[in-house]
Design a protein around this motif. Structure first.
Motif, PDB file in Angstrom:
ATOM      1  N   MET A 204       0.880  -1.332  -0.076  1.00 26.16           N
ATOM      2  CA  MET A 204       0.060   0.052   0.073  1.00 26.16           C
ATOM      3  C   MET A 204       0.839   1.087   0.099  1.00 26.16           C
ATOM      4  O   MET A 204       0.222   2.197  -0.581  1.00 26.16           O
ATOM      5  N   MET A 205       2.122   1.434   0.542  1.00 33.12           N
ATOM      6  CA  MET A 205       2.972   2.630   0.654  1.00 33.12           C
ATOM      7  C   MET A 205       3.350   2.652  -0.945  1.00 33.12           C
ATOM      8  O   MET A 205       3.672   4.057  -1.293  1.00 33.12           O
ATOM      9  N   TYR A 206       3.414   1.617  -1.695  1.00 35.46           N
ATOM     10  CA  TYR A 206       3.904   1.844  -2.992  1.00 35.46           C
ATOM     11  C   TYR A 206       2.764   2.224  -4.014  1.00 35.46           C
ATOM     12  O   TYR A 206       2.901   2.926  -5.055  1.00 35.46           O
ATOM     13  N   ALA A 207       1.570   1.952  -3.373  1.00 31.83           N
ATOM     14  CA  ALA A 207       0.391   2.206  -4.239  1.00 31.83           C
ATOM     15  C   ALA A 207      -0.252   3.454  -4.014  1.00 31.83           C
ATOM     16  O   ALA A 207      -0.778   4.311  -4.911  1.00 31.83           O
ATOM     17  N   VAL A 208      -0.149   4.130  -2.913  1.00 32.35           N
ATOM     18  CA  VAL A 208      -0.733   5.579  -2.544  1.00 32.35           C
ATOM     19  C   VAL A 208      -0.226   6.532  -3.281  1.00 32.35           C
ATOM     20  O   VAL A 208      -0.890   7.547  -3.803  1.00 32.35           O
ATOM     21  N   ALA A 213      -0.764  11.296  -6.936  1.00 35.69           N
ATOM     22  CA  ALA A 213      -0.001  11.959  -7.935  1.00 35.69           C
ATOM     23  C   ALA A 213      -0.937  12.541  -9.129  1.00 35.69           C
ATOM     24  O   ALA A 213      -1.443  11.470  -9.616  1.00 35.69           O
ATOM     25  N   ALA A 214      -0.834  13.523  -9.474  1.00 32.02           N
ATOM     26  CA  ALA A 214      -1.334  13.865 -10.927  1.00 32.02           C
ATOM     27  C   ALA A 214      -0.514  13.088 -12.097  1.00 32.02           C
ATOM     28  O   ALA A 214       0.527  12.785 -11.959  1.00 32.02           O
ATOM     29  N   GLU A 215      -1.227  13.137 -12.991  1.00 32.45           N
ATOM     30  CA  GLU A 215      -0.604  12.736 -14.291  1.00 32.45           C
ATOM     31  C   GLU A 215       0.699  13.084 -14.723  1.00 32.45           C
ATOM     32  O   GLU A 215       0.885  14.612 -14.655  1.00 32.45           O
ATOM     33  N   GLY A 216       1.738  12.574 -14.765  1.00 27.16           N
ATOM     34  CA  GLY A 216       2.983  12.931 -15.416  1.00 27.16           C
ATOM     35  C   GLY A 216       3.859  13.348 -14.028  1.00 27.16           C
ATOM     36  O   GLY A 216       5.045  13.591 -14.459  1.00 27.16           O
ATOM     37  N   GLU A 217       3.404  13.209 -12.760  1.00 27.75           N
ATOM     38  CA  GLU A 217       4.345  13.831 -11.729  1.00 27.75           C
ATOM     39  C   GLU A 217       5.295  12.489 -11.477  1.00 27.75           C
ATOM     40  O   GLU A 217       6.379  12.724 -11.119  1.00 27.75           O
ATOM     41  N   ILE A 218       4.905  11.408 -11.608  1.00 22.61           N
ATOM     42  CA  ILE A 218       5.631  10.319 -11.214  1.00 22.61           C
ATOM     43  C   ILE A 218       6.402   9.676 -12.557  1.00 22.61           C
ATOM     44  O   ILE A 218       5.629   9.309 -13.532  1.00 22.61           O
ATOM     45  N   GLY A 219       7.581   9.703 -12.734  1.00 24.36           N
ATOM     46  CA  GLY A 219       8.461   9.105 -13.645  1.00 24.36           C
ATOM     47  C   GLY A 219       8.261   7.890 -14.129  1.00 24.36           C
ATOM     48  O   GLY A 219       7.742   6.978 -13.143  1.00 24.36           O
ATOM     49  N   ALA A 220       8.408   7.444 -15.316  1.00 25.26           N
ATOM     50  CA  ALA A 220       8.039   6.181 -15.656  1.00 25.26           C
ATOM     51  C   ALA A 220       9.147   5.129 -14.944  1.00 25.26           C
ATOM     52  O   ALA A 220       8.862   4.026 -14.654  1.00 25.26           O
TER      53      ALA A 220
END
Length: 501
Positions: A204-208, A213-220
């Motif tokens: 759950m820590m990795y899913a939250v 996050a908004a679209e594009g805030e987390i890199g691929a």
């Protein structure tokens, strides 16, 4: 033989699993019987002998009723006692056989190999047909059995042989062995629950972040890293914590009767495999946190049900042990107060026993000498001690809170009020209420409906949007899971029994 031949049959060429126990049929095995016009392969001579015994007793409908496979004779535990005649000796029977009449006997036994209600039905029906057996009650939850018979018509060794003949094992009830079995079950369930809980929290820590996050805030690259971490953390949850669901589903499918483990196993496996495929390919959604949470909550429900069942059984054990094993019998009352320590079961009506302050009355009787007080809270719930004067009745299991007391024995062993209460509670636990029978019947049909609904949903969404077919099918399996329906009734009955006790 009602459709099953007692003569040898040709072994089916494509036989993979034993019809009786479900284990793989070894290469070169030549054991088979005919059922319903079809040759049924068997894995060993033991399964063949057991199947013949079941059919020979007219109990072949067991194979239609069962929803679990029994233990295989070739994988059975080694015999502790091979000569069952030893159990016919009075000195051996003293600890677990009660005498309720001149010839009537009743034994408390533990049955090994009970895997489903059909096993209970098979053993009860088979034993009740034996000459001299007047009553058989088997508790599916505790595997405890009470068998009553006429010693003139049969013996305990014959009863134990009859149980062994149909592929099960019976032995005297051993409280220590039963307690150890409960501890192992509790430890195993708690460990699986802990692994699922830790995995759920970490995943759950990795899913939250992905939820917030908004679209594009987390890199691929970071998103891929979190997916791989979630995969690694969910893997032990699926392979270890969820193992009981997979093994239960496999047994259900082999028996041809889908139980509640089938939709659970399909939901967990489908969601995990789809998420794993998305992780490896980098395309699609992952549901690792849902898988871990689902397994954790289901295991939590089963753990609570197990605790409630153990608690109810513990109350019964406590009541069963309330009567002391020994007593101080007066040798030559009223001429003197000399005593000898004897087994409480060896006391007879008319004997006199001396009960010191703080000791438990071993029998039901009349207070012959010494005014005292008795704590009868075990039977009445009243915590205030009750005054007892000479001539008053005392109850076995109550505690002497006053002066030394001389009691004339009126009832001993199975005839005491406390033993009668324990028998009533055990009978209540053995008998399946009509509500539970209805619930089990509805749950079995509901599982079939759930599987059909999930398949229909998948087919519909394959035509509408193939990408959503698998998630929706898994959602149907998870949302309509009949675990609550199947667990609610036995849990309520166990809690009610413990509360009433």
């Amino acid at each position: 033989m009602r459709g099953m031949s007692a003569q040898p049959a040709a072994v089916p060429a494509n036989a993979a699993h034993c019809y009786h126990c479900g284990l793989p049929v070894p290469d070169g095995a030549r054991f088979a019987l005919v059922l319903g016009g079809e040759s049924r392969a068997l894995c060993c001579a033991g399964c063949e002998a057991v199947a013949r015994a079941i059919v020979g007793a007219g109990l072949e409908s067991y194979y239609r009723k069962r929803d679990r496979f029994p233990d295989s004779p070739r994988e059975a535990l080694p015999e502790v006692v091979r000569d069952l005649a030893v159990f016919d000796r009075p000195e051996v029977q003293g600890g677990f056989v009660s005498v309720s009449g001149e010839h009537e006997r009743e034994a408390a036994l533990i049955l090994e190999g009970i895997t489903c209600p059909a096993c209970v039905w098979l053993n009860e029906t088979h034993l009740s047909r034996l000459p001299g057996v007047s009553a058989v009650h088997i508790n599916y939850a505790t595997r405890r059995a009470r068998v009553r018979w006429d010693a003139r018509a049969t013996s305990l060794s014959k009863i134990l042989r009859a149980v062994r003949a149909i592929g099960y094992r019976a032995y005297p009830y051993d409280a220590q062995a039963l307690e150890e079995s409960r501890r192992r079950e509790s430890r195993s369930m708690l460990l699986r629950l802990a692994v699922a809980g830790l995995g759920m929290m970490q995943v759950m820590m990795y899913a939250v972040p992905g939820y917030l996050a908004a679209e594009g805030e987390i890199g691929a690259d970071i998103a891929a890293l979190m997916r791989w971490a979630s995969f690694a953390l969910t893997l032990p949850v699926v392979l270890y914590s969820a193992l009981p669901f997979f093994s239960g589903a496999l047994r259900d499918l082999r028996a041809g009767r889908p139980g509640m483990d089938v939709p659970v196993a399909l939901g967990v496996a489908g969601a995990f495999l789809a998420s794993a495929a998305a992780t490896f390919t980098g395309k699609g959604e992952v549901y690792f946190e849902s898988v871990a949470m689902f397994v954790f909550f289901l295991l939590g429900g089963r753990y609570l049900e197990m605790r409630a069942r153990h608690k109810a059984a513990d109350y019964l054990e406590f009541l069963s042990r309330a009567l002391p094993a020994t007593a101080n019998r007066l040798v030559n009352f009223p001429l003197c107060l000399n005593t000898e320590s004897v087994s409480a079961a060896a006391l007879s009506v008319g004997d006199y026993v001396l009960v010191h302050p703080g000791e438990t009355f071993p029998v039901d009787g009349l207070l012959e000498q010494g005014d005292t007080e008795a704590d009868e809270s075990l039977l009445t719930g009243e915590s205030t001690a009750v005054e007892k004067s000479e001539g008053a009745a005392v109850i076995g299991g109550s505690v002497n809170r006053g002066n030394p007391a001389v009691v004339r024995v009126e009832r001993v062993g199975e005839h005491t009020a406390l033993s009668s209460l324990v028998r009533l509670m055990e009978r209540a636990a053995h008998e399946r209420p009509r509500l539970q029978e209805i619930t089990d019947r509805v749950a079995g049909r509901f599982v079939t409906f759930v599987l059909a609904a999930a398949a229909a949903a998948a087919l519909v969404w394959l035509a509408i949007d193939p990408a959503r077919a698998l998630p929706i099918a898994v959602a149907v399996l998870v949302v309509t899971c009949p675990c609550a329906l199947s667990l609610a009734t036995p849990m309520v009955l166990a809690v009610a029994a413990a509360t009433l006790a």
